[in-house]
Design a protein around this motif. Sequence first.
Motif: not given
Length: 553
Positions: A182, A186, A196
């Motif tokens: 991840e 963001s 994004r």
Amino acid sequence: MKLREMFGIEDTQRDLSIDAVRALFKLPIVQGVYYNRWLIPRGDDIVIDFLESYDIAEEEVAESDKFAIYFQEDEFNTRLVISRDFINEEGEKDAEMYHYFYKRLGLDLTSVLVFYQEHNTYSDQLTLLTSKDQAHLEIAYQWFTFISDLLYSVNHFFEFDDKISAMVEQAQFFHPDVINQEPPISTIFHDGILYRVVSIREGLEMLKGLKGVNNADEELYTLDTLVYDLGEESSYFLVVDSDAEVHNLEILNEIEDYEIDIQGYIFTGDLKVADSLFCQELDFSPMLVVLGDLTVKNAYFCGNTHYIAGSVYGDVVYAKYSLGELHVKGTLDVRCIVSVDMPCYINKIRITSIISDNSVFGLDQLTGDDGMPFFALNVYPSTHRTRDVFIDEIAEEEVWGEYFPNDDDVIEAMHQGKDLIKPSIFNVYKTFNETVAERFNNLFIELIDSNGLASQKIDANYVSEYFFNVYMYEGQKYRELGRKDKPGNYQSRILHNIDTGEYTALVDFFKADGKSLYSAFRSKLTDTFTSTHSAMYAFNKAESEFLKKLGKR
């Protein structure tokens, strides 16, 4: 254990037939390591590693040390040479050889030709073995079967070792932690666009199902296609979930102040770039994927597989270097596309000018032998000279015998926001129809023979052949001037029916044999198709070459 027993080598793989010799040449280890060079087993690392890794019979190990093998292939001959060391009567080291030909210039072979060479000297003559030389033929067969067993066995080891290495590399390269990691942030805001940031896995999911114009069965973006480097642990995609508009767009690997490696830019809607779009790295640039239309003044693509799901509108598309591809699923509607060693696959082409080394492909509807229509990719040849299209500040440079815009000049002009195209681009062929007769006549007078016919060629380089022909066909007289593209298997020409006065622009595409016509595009000189301009461009180049030959230019 014997090699043949250990690796299950079949009789047909060692029977000294043409197929058996050809199969040896096609072994991956031969093509990748030993092609057109000597293999000396006693000093070869791959063979040594193989013999040490397996419990091979001692006599076979000792026997392999005496041999050397050469794989020679050129446009005239293909032969396997097996040499075996011995000590001659003078006590000196020597070697005798058998030469196994399965292709030889001027001969249509149905069986392998075997020649014997008694000594390892350049002056020693080769002797063709016949049925009378049974003793030699038996030895030649024994040598071939032994070498076949050795090569198939070592190839098995070579491929297995290569696959294991690849599996280890893949496991390191595609570690789940890298793919699923991840992002630490963001979003990224850069050049007026809010992106994004998503993981490699999420980015690939968004790209799933995208297929190239050139191959509707193969997905463009998967882990297996390796169109990007996943060596970085902080690798991510940047995504824009709406239409976007920006003045300039640089496709960067890294953005200042953000410690992430960018694998690609995905725009889910339309993208409008008022001035220039740049991919920065020839060897590796992040991919650009636009799932809508791309509108851009000037675009420079390289270093990856770039995909536009909609159409492209603008002035110039510049594609550079073999490590990239461009796919446009809609229409490419620009004034000029320049492609230098980078394939560009276009669904529909609406272009004013093309400057390319046979790297631009368009999807055309053709008619098959059965009369039914089908779609196929065709090469779209060059239509204009660089100096007729680009502003004077952009110089020409020669690449593989053809002239392209200077790369540095193009980039500099793009950075300065200049218009790259001359306004006169639309007038390059404005007077062609009015002058073509006089230009034909200038060559006609000089090149025809006493019968009023002609067949003249100029072999310019490994790319081009220029031709001027005057001939009779079905009772009517024709003359033609044009250029044949050797690697592209096509020719572009202007054809004149002298009896009717009709002029036709033609681009003919041939099959791999270079003779059988595959498709042809015919147009009038008043048309503005790319094929029309390709024929005019070829006429201009051919005229220049023949005038040089005649000392008039």
